[in-house]
Design a protein around this motif. Structure first.
Motif, short mmCIF file in Angstrom:
data_model
loop_
_atom_site.label_atom_id
_atom_site.label_comp_id
_atom_site.label_asym_id
_atom_site.label_seq_id
_atom_site.Cartn_x
_atom_site.Cartn_y
_atom_site.Cartn_z
N THR A 69 24.51 19.77 -35.79
CA THR A 69 24.60 19.91 -34.34
C THR A 69 23.35 19.31 -33.70
O THR A 69 22.25 19.41 -34.25
CB THR A 69 24.71 21.39 -33.93
OG1 THR A 69 25.90 21.94 -34.49
CG2 THR A 69 24.76 21.55 -32.42
N ARG A 81 18.84 24.78 -27.61
CA ARG A 81 20.24 25.06 -27.29
C ARG A 81 21.14 24.07 -28.02
O ARG A 81 20.95 22.85 -27.91
CB ARG A 81 20.47 24.93 -25.78
CG ARG A 81 21.92 25.18 -25.36
CD ARG A 81 22.09 24.98 -23.87
NE ARG A 81 22.00 23.58 -23.46
CZ ARG A 81 23.05 22.74 -23.47
NH1 ARG A 81 24.25 23.16 -23.86
NH2 ARG A 81 22.90 21.50 -23.08
N PRO A 82 22.12 24.56 -28.78
CA PRO A 82 23.04 23.64 -29.45
C PRO A 82 23.99 23.00 -28.45
O PRO A 82 24.60 23.68 -27.62
CB PRO A 82 23.78 24.55 -30.43
CG PRO A 82 23.71 25.91 -29.82
CD PRO A 82 22.39 25.97 -29.10
N ARG A 84 27.36 21.19 -27.17
CA ARG A 84 28.76 21.11 -27.54
C ARG A 84 29.13 19.65 -27.71
O ARG A 84 28.51 18.76 -27.12
CB ARG A 84 29.62 21.78 -26.48
CG ARG A 84 29.43 23.30 -26.43
CD ARG A 84 29.73 23.87 -25.07
NE ARG A 84 28.72 23.49 -24.10
CZ ARG A 84 28.77 23.77 -22.82
NH1 ARG A 84 29.82 24.40 -22.33
NH2 ARG A 84 27.81 23.40 -22.00
N ARG A 199 28.20 29.02 -27.65
CA ARG A 199 28.38 27.65 -28.08
C ARG A 199 29.84 27.21 -27.95
O ARG A 199 30.13 26.07 -27.60
CB ARG A 199 27.94 27.51 -29.54
CG ARG A 199 27.97 26.08 -30.03
CD ARG A 199 27.73 26.01 -31.51
NE ARG A 199 27.77 24.62 -31.97
CZ ARG A 199 27.95 24.26 -33.22
NH1 ARG A 199 28.10 25.18 -34.15
NH2 ARG A 199 27.98 22.99 -33.56
#
Length: 210
Positions: A69, A81-82, A84, A199
């Motif tokens: 990711t 923050r991952p 999307r 997420r």
């Protein structure tokens, strides 16, 4: 010898100018790959570019996006923050302040199964003041409702995450109160559930329900 069409040359130049060379760090801040981002390049596109270069060491394996990711990292707030898969990378980078140390980091982070938790957490609604709130999410927002105010100077537990606006910090009159909100859960398990749900959901903002 035929001459090149001025229109074709101009169009090619415009396409080249739209590409932005960007460092994508791999796992740590000591190793990176440089990729050219177009205005519509998504996080999944970046993973595909890195896969083609053998970054993940698994040529031909199309499941790399389930294990890796792209993270947005803010050194100022010490949060990551991952992204999307569908998020446009340059749109996110445009919200960064020029004098701050922000990065895009690719990390091993398996895609979670979808969960939709809800329950009591501690939210830092104002700097240094933690308040107990009931938190839940839907497909477009994170909601919290009042319970009891418990002012605190420090985070009430060690299991915390942050909800940061996707807008520029300059859009907020009081960014120290409104730009980013910190949340604490009671257990590590509930923290992991919230992170997985955030997420997976299409979260656009933090909306208070009074």
């Amino acid at each position: 010898m035929p001459s090149h069409s001025p229109l074709t040359t101009t169009a090619a130049t415009q396409v080249t100018q739209r590409l932005v060379a960007t460092r994508i760090y791999i796992q740590t801040e000591s190793d990176f790959k440089s990729v050219n981002l177009a205005p519509n390049t998504t996080a999944l596109d970046v993973l595909h570019m890195l896969q083609q270069r053998g970054t993940f060491g698994e040529p031909g394996d199309g499941r790399y996006h389930d294990r890796w990711t792209i993270f947005e990292y803010s050194k100022e707030f010490l949060i990551e923050r991952p992204l999307r898969d569908f998020e446009v990378v340059l749109d996110i980078m445009k919200t960064w302040e020029a004098d701050k140390d922000n990065k895009m980091i690719c990390k091993s982070f398996p895609a979670p199964s979808f969960v939709r938790p809800h329950g009591w957490v501690q939210v830092e609604l104002k700097k240094g003041k933690w308040t107990k709130r009931y938190l839940h999410i839907n497909d477009t927002a994170v909601y919290h409702s009042k319970d009891e105010r418990v002012p605190r100077k420090k985070s009430p537990t060690k299991f915390g995450f942050a909800l940061k606006s996707s807008d520029s910090v300059h859009m907020f009159e009081t960014p120290e109160d409104d730009y980013i909100h910190y949340v604490c859960t009671d257990t590590g398990e509930s923290l992991r559930e919230w992170l997985a749900a955030l997420r997976a959901a299409k979260v656009r903002g933090l909306t208070a329900m009074f």
